[in-house]
Design a protein around this motif. Sequence first.
Motif, mmCIF file in Angstrom:
data_model
loop_
_atom_site.group_PDB
_atom_site.id
_atom_site.type_symbol
_atom_site.label_atom_id
_atom_site.label_comp_id
_atom_site.label_asym_id
_atom_site.label_seq_id
_atom_site.Cartn_x
_atom_site.Cartn_y
_atom_site.Cartn_z
ATOM 1 N N PRO A 116 47.532 12.460 42.686
ATOM 2 C CA PRO A 116 48.939 12.848 42.498
ATOM 3 C C PRO A 116 49.125 14.256 41.942
ATOM 4 N N LEU A 117 48.065 14.912 41.544
ATOM 5 C CA LEU A 117 48.198 16.241 40.955
ATOM 6 C C LEU A 117 48.688 17.247 42.005
ATOM 7 N N ILE A 118 49.625 18.069 41.606
ATOM 8 C CA ILE A 118 50.137 19.103 42.504
ATOM 9 C C ILE A 118 49.318 20.387 42.378
ATOM 10 N N ILE A 141 38.658 21.646 51.716
ATOM 11 C CA ILE A 141 40.062 21.519 51.344
ATOM 12 C C ILE A 141 40.633 20.182 51.822
ATOM 13 N N ASP A 142 40.056 19.598 52.871
ATOM 14 C CA ASP A 142 40.524 18.298 53.374
ATOM 15 C C ASP A 142 40.237 17.177 52.393
ATOM 16 N N ASP A 143 39.233 17.365 51.526
ATOM 17 C CA ASP A 143 38.880 16.343 50.547
ATOM 18 C C ASP A 143 39.607 16.507 49.221
ATOM 19 N N TRP A 144 40.325 17.603 49.048
ATOM 20 C CA TRP A 144 41.026 17.826 47.781
ATOM 21 C C TRP A 144 42.055 16.732 47.474
ATOM 22 N N PRO A 145 42.885 16.298 48.439
ATOM 23 C CA PRO A 145 43.895 15.289 48.110
ATOM 24 C C PRO A 145 43.316 13.985 47.571
ATOM 25 N N VAL A 146 42.246 13.477 48.198
ATOM 26 C CA VAL A 146 41.680 12.213 47.738
ATOM 27 C C VAL A 146 40.993 12.377 46.389
ATOM 28 N N PHE A 147 40.598 13.604 46.054
ATOM 29 C CA PHE A 147 39.988 13.880 44.753
ATOM 30 C C PHE A 147 41.057 14.074 43.681
ATOM 31 N N GLY A 165 44.240 25.934 41.445
ATOM 32 C CA GLY A 165 44.030 25.208 42.696
ATOM 33 C C GLY A 165 45.268 24.414 43.057
ATOM 34 N N GLU A 166 45.676 24.447 44.336
ATOM 35 C CA GLU A 166 46.863 23.737 44.800
ATOM 36 C C GLU A 166 46.438 22.582 45.706
ATOM 37 N N ASN A 167 46.869 21.391 45.371
ATOM 38 C CA ASN A 167 46.576 20.207 46.170
ATOM 39 C C ASN A 167 47.432 20.249 47.441
ATOM 40 N N PRO A 168 46.814 20.253 48.627
ATOM 41 C CA PRO A 168 47.613 20.374 49.858
ATOM 42 C C PRO A 168 48.431 19.128 50.193
ATOM 43 N N ALA A 169 48.061 17.953 49.627
ATOM 44 C CA ALA A 169 48.796 16.721 49.955
ATOM 45 C C ALA A 169 48.731 15.742 48.784
ATOM 46 N N PRO A 170 49.480 16.010 47.705
ATOM 47 C CA PRO A 170 49.462 15.091 46.552
ATOM 48 C C PRO A 170 49.914 13.693 46.947
#
Length: 277
Positions: free
Chosen positions: A142-144, A133-139, A157-162
């Motif tokens: 800007p997607l929410i 989940i820590d790699d989701w934002p960089v992947f 899927g929810e981006n924890p830090a867009p």
Amino acid sequence: MESMPGRWMARQHQAGRRLCLILDGKHAAREPLLTVRHLPQYCCLYAETAVAELASTGPIILLLDQLGEPALVELLQHPQTNWGWLCSLPGDDLQGLARHWRERLLVGPAGSQAVYRIHDNRTLARALAHLSIDDWPVFLGPLISVYYWHEDRWCEGENPAPGEYPAPVPAPWLNTPNPQAQAILHANILRYLLTEHSERLAALVEFQDPRIWLAQVLEQARAWQWRGPQQLEFLVVRRLEEATQTSGIRWQPMQEEAPGDHFERVLKQWRRLREKV
């Protein structure tokens, strides 16, 4: 629109987010969706990249305003065709989203790069399942939120830090296992044997299913950690010879023998046997 994707889209819309569609550019829905949109409402992902010549048939990113437009409804009724996926943005910055994916589009060393199929919902699903989940934002950048079809069901899927992130090197999503890799390898090897060793393969067919035989040989390669192309070719071809004629090769590794040393010893053994023929 009371379907599951319809409810997800309604929630995103109520939260003040802009809805986007990532669509395979070769899908029949491309033209009807583009016909009712002006240029600021869509962009071609491959444009302004090294594969710009493919932009006219490549994936597109579209803003969605009318949730009930016929072409969109048709897509949502047939998710099993793997046309792409849905996502939400904080605003209507399609160019920023396109820039994010273009920075992640080409993979591999210069001169032998391949296109990362991010528009494919199966690629997205495998990457999200593989990444922490820590790699989701960089992947996801800007997607929410993302909404996609995977293994006969809709997934969210929810981006924890867009936000905006530089593409990491190496990119963790490029290590995602491909569940079809083994099937592709099997097909390629059988095609090679049919082309280069057709007589021996025909002889094998007389008493054994080549697919079962090859699965056994590749399981042996896995157990011995023979992963290189030269190692696989040597093992498959020599085993095919062995299956259709007598052979004196002693294949089993010695105690505590490293995979590379094991391969080199067997290769030298085969060369000595060949010199005696």
